[in-house]
Design a protein around this motif. Structure first.
Motif, PDB file in Angstrom:
ATOM      1  N   ASP A  30       0.858  -1.184   0.000  1.00 26.96           N
ATOM      2  CA  ASP A  30       0.000   0.000   0.000  1.00 26.96           C
ATOM      3  C   ASP A  30       0.898   1.239   0.000  1.00 26.96           C
ATOM      4  N   LEU A  31       1.447   1.546  -1.169  1.00 28.96           N
ATOM      5  CA  LEU A  31       2.441   2.621  -1.283  1.00 28.96           C
ATOM      6  C   LEU A  31       1.895   3.996  -0.914  1.00 28.96           C
ATOM      7  N   ARG A  32       0.568   4.150  -0.880  1.00 27.77           N
ATOM      8  CA  ARG A  32      -0.008   5.427  -0.430  1.00 27.77           C
ATOM      9  C   ARG A  32       0.383   5.738   1.015  1.00 27.77           C
ATOM     10  N   ARG A  33       0.743   4.732   1.762  1.00 23.14           N
ATOM     11  CA  ARG A  33       1.070   4.896   3.178  1.00 23.14           C
ATOM     12  C   ARG A  33       2.543   5.205   3.438  1.00 23.14           C
ATOM     13  N   MET A  34       3.331   5.424   2.374  1.00 26.54           N
ATOM     14  CA  MET A  34       4.765   5.661   2.543  1.00 26.54           C
ATOM     15  C   MET A  34       5.077   6.795   3.511  1.00 26.54           C
ATOM     16  N   ARG A  35       4.236   7.809   3.552  1.00 26.49           N
ATOM     17  CA  ARG A  35       4.529   8.941   4.464  1.00 26.49           C
ATOM     18  C   ARG A  35       4.510   8.511   5.931  1.00 26.49           C
ATOM     19  N   GLU A  36       3.813   7.410   6.238  1.00 23.92           N
ATOM     20  CA  GLU A  36       3.781   6.921   7.618  1.00 23.92           C
ATOM     21  C   GLU A  36       5.115   6.301   8.022  1.00 23.92           C
ATOM     22  N   TRP A  37       5.882   5.843   7.038  1.00 22.39           N
ATOM     23  CA  TRP A  37       7.115   5.120   7.347  1.00 22.39           C
ATOM     24  C   TRP A  37       8.360   5.887   6.952  1.00 22.39           C
ATOM     25  N   SER A  38       8.390   6.441   5.763  1.00 27.87           N
ATOM     26  CA  SER A  38       9.600   7.086   5.257  1.00 27.87           C
ATOM     27  C   SER A  38       9.744   8.498   5.811  1.00 27.87           C
ATOM     28  N   PRO A  39      10.888   8.838   6.401  1.00 30.76           N
ATOM     29  CA  PRO A  39      11.073  10.189   6.920  1.00 30.76           C
ATOM     30  C   PRO A  39      11.204  11.236   5.813  1.00 30.76           C
ATOM     31  N   GLN A  40      11.371  10.814   4.558  1.00 34.09           N
ATOM     32  CA  GLN A  40      11.521  11.766   3.456  1.00 34.09           C
ATOM     33  C   GLN A  40      10.196  12.073   2.761  1.00 34.09           C
ATOM     34  N   VAL A  41       9.224  11.177   2.849  1.00 34.61           N
ATOM     35  CA  VAL A  41       7.976  11.318   2.091  1.00 34.61           C
ATOM     36  C   VAL A  41       6.946  12.105   2.893  1.00 34.61           C
ATOM     37  N   LEU A  42       6.437  13.180   2.283  1.00 34.21           N
ATOM     38  CA  LEU A  42       5.341  13.951   2.878  1.00 34.21           C
ATOM     39  C   LEU A  42       3.984  13.436   2.418  1.00 34.21           C
ATOM     40  N   ARG A  43       3.909  12.999   1.163  1.00 36.19           N
ATOM     41  CA  ARG A  43       2.625  12.565   0.600  1.00 36.19           C
ATOM     42  C   ARG A  43       2.872  11.737  -0.646  1.00 36.19           C
ATOM     43  N   THR A  44       2.023  10.750  -0.866  1.00 28.28           N
ATOM     44  CA  THR A  44       2.048   9.953  -2.090  1.00 28.28           C
ATOM     45  C   THR A  44       0.643   9.928  -2.668  1.00 28.28           C
ATOM     46  N   PHE A  45       0.530  10.307  -3.926  1.00 26.91           N
ATOM     47  CA  PHE A  45      -0.740  10.266  -4.650  1.00 26.91           C
ATOM     48  C   PHE A  45      -0.648   9.161  -5.694  1.00 26.91           C
ATOM     49  N   ILE A  46      -1.645   8.274  -5.706  1.00 25.83           N
ATOM     50  CA  ILE A  46      -1.706   7.213  -6.715  1.00 25.83           C
ATOM     51  C   ILE A  46      -3.125   7.215  -7.271  1.00 25.83           C
ATOM     52  N   PRO A  47      -3.325   7.922  -8.381  1.00 25.51           N
ATOM     53  CA  PRO A  47      -4.673   7.966  -8.951  1.00 25.51           C
ATOM     54  C   PRO A  47      -5.058   6.615  -9.560  1.00 25.51           C
ATOM     55  N   GLY A  48      -6.351   6.347  -9.605  1.00 30.87           N
ATOM     56  CA  GLY A  48      -6.819   5.175 -10.334  1.00 30.87           C
ATOM     57  C   GLY A  48      -7.025   3.910  -9.538  1.00 30.87           C
ATOM     58  N   GLY A  49      -7.245   3.997  -8.254  1.00 31.69           N
ATOM     59  CA  GLY A  49      -7.569   2.785  -7.507  1.00 31.69           C
ATOM     60  C   GLY A  49      -6.380   2.148  -6.838  1.00 31.69           C
ATOM     61  N   PRO A  50      -6.497   0.843  -6.520  1.00 33.10           N
ATOM     62  CA  PRO A  50      -5.437   0.155  -5.789  1.00 33.10           C
ATOM     63  C   PRO A  50      -4.121   0.121  -6.566  1.00 33.10           C
ATOM     64  N   VAL A  51      -3.036   0.018  -5.825  1.00 29.71           N
ATOM     65  CA  VAL A  51      -1.709  -0.078  -6.430  1.00 29.71           C
ATOM     66  C   VAL A  51      -1.626  -1.386  -7.214  1.00 29.71           C
ATOM     67  N   ARG A  52      -1.083  -1.298  -8.416  1.00 28.00           N
ATOM     68  CA  ARG A  52      -0.894  -2.473  -9.279  1.00 28.00           C
ATOM     69  C   ARG A  52       0.259  -2.181 -10.232  1.00 28.00           C
ATOM     70  N   LEU A  53       0.662  -3.177 -10.990  1.00 28.62           N
ATOM     71  CA  LEU A  53       1.690  -2.990 -11.992  1.00 28.62           C
ATOM     72  C   LEU A  53       1.265  -1.882 -12.948  1.00 28.62           C
ATOM     73  N   GLY A  54       2.135  -0.911 -13.169  1.00 27.02           N
ATOM     74  CA  GLY A  54       1.837   0.203 -14.060  1.00 27.02           C
ATOM     75  C   GLY A  54       1.226   1.414 -13.382  1.00 27.02           C
ATOM     76  N   SER A  55       0.855   1.297 -12.109  1.00 26.92           N
ATOM     77  CA  SER A  55       0.299   2.460 -11.400  1.00 26.92           C
ATOM     78  C   SER A  55       1.288   3.613 -11.445  1.00 26.92           C
ATOM     79  N   ARG A  56       0.776   4.823 -11.607  1.00 22.40           N
ATOM     80  CA  ARG A  56       1.588   6.046 -11.583  1.00 22.40           C
ATOM     81  C   ARG A  56       1.498   6.655 -10.194  1.00 22.40           C
ATOM     82  N   MET A  57       2.579   7.279  -9.778  1.00 24.50           N
ATOM     83  CA  MET A  57       2.647   7.888  -8.456  1.00 24.50           C
ATOM     84  C   MET A  57       3.195   9.298  -8.557  1.00 24.50           C
ATOM     85  N   ILE A  58       2.704  10.149  -7.687  1.00 21.91           N
ATOM     86  CA  ILE A  58       3.302  11.466  -7.476  1.00 21.91           C
ATOM     87  C   ILE A  58       3.659  11.514  -6.004  1.00 21.91           C
TER      88      ILE A  58
END
Length: 157
Positions: A30-58
């Motif tokens: 669940d890469l949307r939750r990276m901000r909970e773990w990584s001290p460098q990440v403030l926010r992760t946006f993944i449009p289009g539903g659940p994370v899968r192969l080919g998902s785009r991230m900001i």
């Protein structure tokens, strides 16, 4: 927790958790939750539903007051085994790989790979704004340890 370096620009850290690969996968994929773990990440946006192969991230990252966005694409998505994304701006691939342990738990391996080298732009910006590559790599190693420790704490609470 172990830290190793496969090559000068490749980084790796690992940790063992008591949860099964399936339980661990539900969290680390669940890469949307990276901000909970990584001290460098403030926010992760993944449009289009659940994370899968080919998902785009900001991603919105930070180092103190310095804030910068990155874009990425999920390039590996193997349930209960591995998830990886390639950051467009610097060409690195970040991944989590899950390995079952003898005791029924999981070894989580986080890697930063650089199969195509790091972009000149990224190295220049790191040199100008982040104290140089050695300093930044040290911060990345520390961040990987913190990320894995926070994932472990979440899984084992």
């Amino acid at each position: 927790m172990t830290d190793t370096t496969a090559a000068p620009d490749e980084l790796e850290a690992s940790i063992e958790v008591s949860t099964s690969p399936a339980q661990t996968w539900a969290l680390v994929s669940d890469l949307r939750r990276m901000r909970e773990w990584s001290p460098q990440v403030l926010r992760t946006f993944i449009p289009g539903g659940p994370v899968r192969l080919g998902s785009r991230m900001i991603n919105v990252n930070h180092r103190g007051a310095l804030v910068w966005p990155t874009t990425a694409k999920v390039v590996r998505f193997e349930p209960h085994t591995s998830v990886a994304f390639r950051v467009a701006e610097n060409r690195t691939i970040w991944s989590f790989t899950l390995e079952p342990t003898d005791g029924g738990g999981t070894r989580i391996v986080q890697r930063r790979e650089v199969p195509d080298g790091i972009s000149t732009l990224s190295n220049t910006l790191v040199g100008v704004a982040m104290g140089g590559v050695p300093t930044f790599v040290g911060e990345l190693r520390q961040g990987m340890r913190q990320t894995l420790e926070r994932i472990k704490a979440e899984l084992e609470r």
